[in-house]
Design an enzyme around this catalytic site. Structure first.
Site, short mmCIF file in Angstrom:
data_model
loop_
_atom_site.label_atom_id
_atom_site.label_comp_id
_atom_site.label_asym_id
_atom_site.label_seq_id
_atom_site.Cartn_x
_atom_site.Cartn_y
_atom_site.Cartn_z
N ASP A 285 0.19 6.16 0.03
CA ASP A 285 -0.72 5.76 1.10
C ASP A 285 -1.20 6.98 1.88
O ASP A 285 -2.38 7.16 2.11
CB ASP A 285 -0.03 4.76 2.06
N ASP B 39 1.82 13.27 4.73
CA ASP B 39 1.94 13.81 6.09
C ASP B 39 2.56 15.20 5.98
O ASP B 39 1.86 16.19 5.73
CB ASP B 39 2.79 12.82 6.89
N VAL C 139 -1.98 6.58 12.07
CA VAL C 139 -2.90 5.51 11.68
C VAL C 139 -2.15 4.31 11.12
O VAL C 139 -1.03 4.43 10.60
CB VAL C 139 -3.94 6.02 10.64
P1 5GP Z 1 5.70 12.72 4.53
O1 5GP Z 1 6.94 12.56 3.72
O2 5GP Z 1 4.54 13.31 3.75
O3 5GP Z 1 5.94 13.43 5.82
O4 5GP Z 1 5.27 11.29 5.00
C1 5GP Z 1 4.90 10.37 4.11
C2 5GP Z 1 5.15 8.96 4.63
O5 5GP Z 1 5.21 8.91 6.07
C3 5GP Z 1 4.01 8.08 4.25
O6 5GP Z 1 4.16 7.55 2.97
C4 5GP Z 1 4.04 7.03 5.34
O7 5GP Z 1 4.94 6.02 4.98
C5 5GP Z 1 4.56 7.76 6.55
N1 5GP Z 1 3.43 8.18 7.43
C6 5GP Z 1 2.98 9.42 7.63
N2 5GP Z 1 1.94 9.44 8.50
C7 5GP Z 1 1.74 8.17 8.84
C8 5GP Z 1 0.77 7.52 9.70
O8 5GP Z 1 -0.11 8.11 10.32
N3 5GP Z 1 0.86 6.16 9.79
C9 5GP Z 1 1.81 5.44 9.12
N4 5GP Z 1 1.80 4.13 9.32
N5 5GP Z 1 2.72 6.02 8.31
C10 5GP Z 1 2.68 7.35 8.16
MG MG Z 2 4.33 6.01 1.85
#
Ligand code: 5GP
Ligand code: MG
Length: 180
Positions: free
Chosen positions: A104, A107, A157
C-alpha cells in the site's frame, strides 16, 4: 465525494480522489502487462493495507498471473514502531518465479527491507515491488519501488485500504490528516 472525514480523534481531508487512483492503477497495470508478458508473475500482496490496490490492479491485467496474500505488521497508530513481525501465509513455491510484491505504502522502507530477503533466498527468478504510495522523505532504508502510484510528502494518509487504528480502510478516496 466527501471532502473531510473523522476517524477516532482526527480529521482528514481529501487528498487523492478515487478517479485519480483508478487512472494511475490502470497505468501501472498496463506497464506490468508489457513487462511480464509470458512470465506468469506471482503477486504477493501484503495485507491488510494493500487489498484494494491488489484487487483493482489485477483487474487491469490481461496476462496470466497468480496472487497470494501475506500478513505482516510494523505499524501502530500514526507512528512506525520500527519492529517488523514475521511473514505469515505464503504457501507458494517461489523457485524460478517472477514475484511482484504489492504494498500500500512505503514509508521508512523497514517492511520491505525485512520482507524482500525472505523472497530472494527462495531462488526466485526476480523480485520487484509495486506500491501505491511512497513517502520519499521518510525513507531510511535502501529499497527500490519498481512500480509506483504516487509520491507524497511525509503526511499520514488513510483510505483505499489504509487505516488509522483500524478505521478508514473502506474509503474509496485517500485522505490526509488535517493540521491540528
Ligand atoms: P515502513 O515499513 O515502510 O516504514 O512502513 C510501511 C507500512 O507502514 C505500510 O505498509 C503501512 O501499513 C504503514 N504506513 C506507513 N505510512 C502510513 C500512512 O501514512 N498511513 C497509513 N495508514 N499507514 C502507513
Ligand atoms: Mg502495508
Amino acid at each position: 465525494m466527501t471532502r473531510t472525514v473523522t476517524l477516532w480523534d482526527k480529521q482528514f481531508t481529501i487528498y487523492l480522489t478515487h478517479e485519480q487512483i483508478q487512472s494511475r492503477v490502470q497505468e501501472i497495470g498496463q506497464m506490468i502487462n508489457k513487462d511480464y508478458e509470458d512470465r506468469c508473475p506471482l503477486f504477493v500482496a501484503v495485507l491488510n493495507g494493500s487489498f484494494m490496490f491488489a484487487s483493482d490492479l489485477l483487474q487491469h491485467l490481461c496476462i496470466n498471473c497468480e496472487i497470494s496474500f501475506v500478513k505482516l505488521s510494523s505499524y501502530q497508530g500514526t507512528e512506525s514502531t520500527g519492529s517488523v513481525q514475521s511473514l505469515i501465509g505464503l504457501e507458494e513455491d517461489l523457485q524460478d518465479r517472477h514475484v511482484i510484491v504489492l504494498e500500500d505504502i512505503v514509508d521508512s522502507g523497514q517492511t520491505l527491507t525485512d520482507l524482500l530477503p525472505q523472497f530472494r533466498k527462495q531462488s526466485t527468478a526476480s523480485v520487484r515491488v509495486a506500491s501505491l504510495i511512497q513517502k520519499p522523505e521518510a525513507l531510511e532504508h535502501n529499497v527500490t519501488v519498481n512500480y509506483l502510484g504516487f509520491t507524497i510528502p511525509n503526511d499520514f494518509v488513510v483510505g483505499y485500504g489504509l487505516d488509522y487504528d483500524g478505521l478508514g480502510r473502506n474509503l474509496r478516496d485517500i485522505y490526509k490528516v488535517a493540521e491540528a
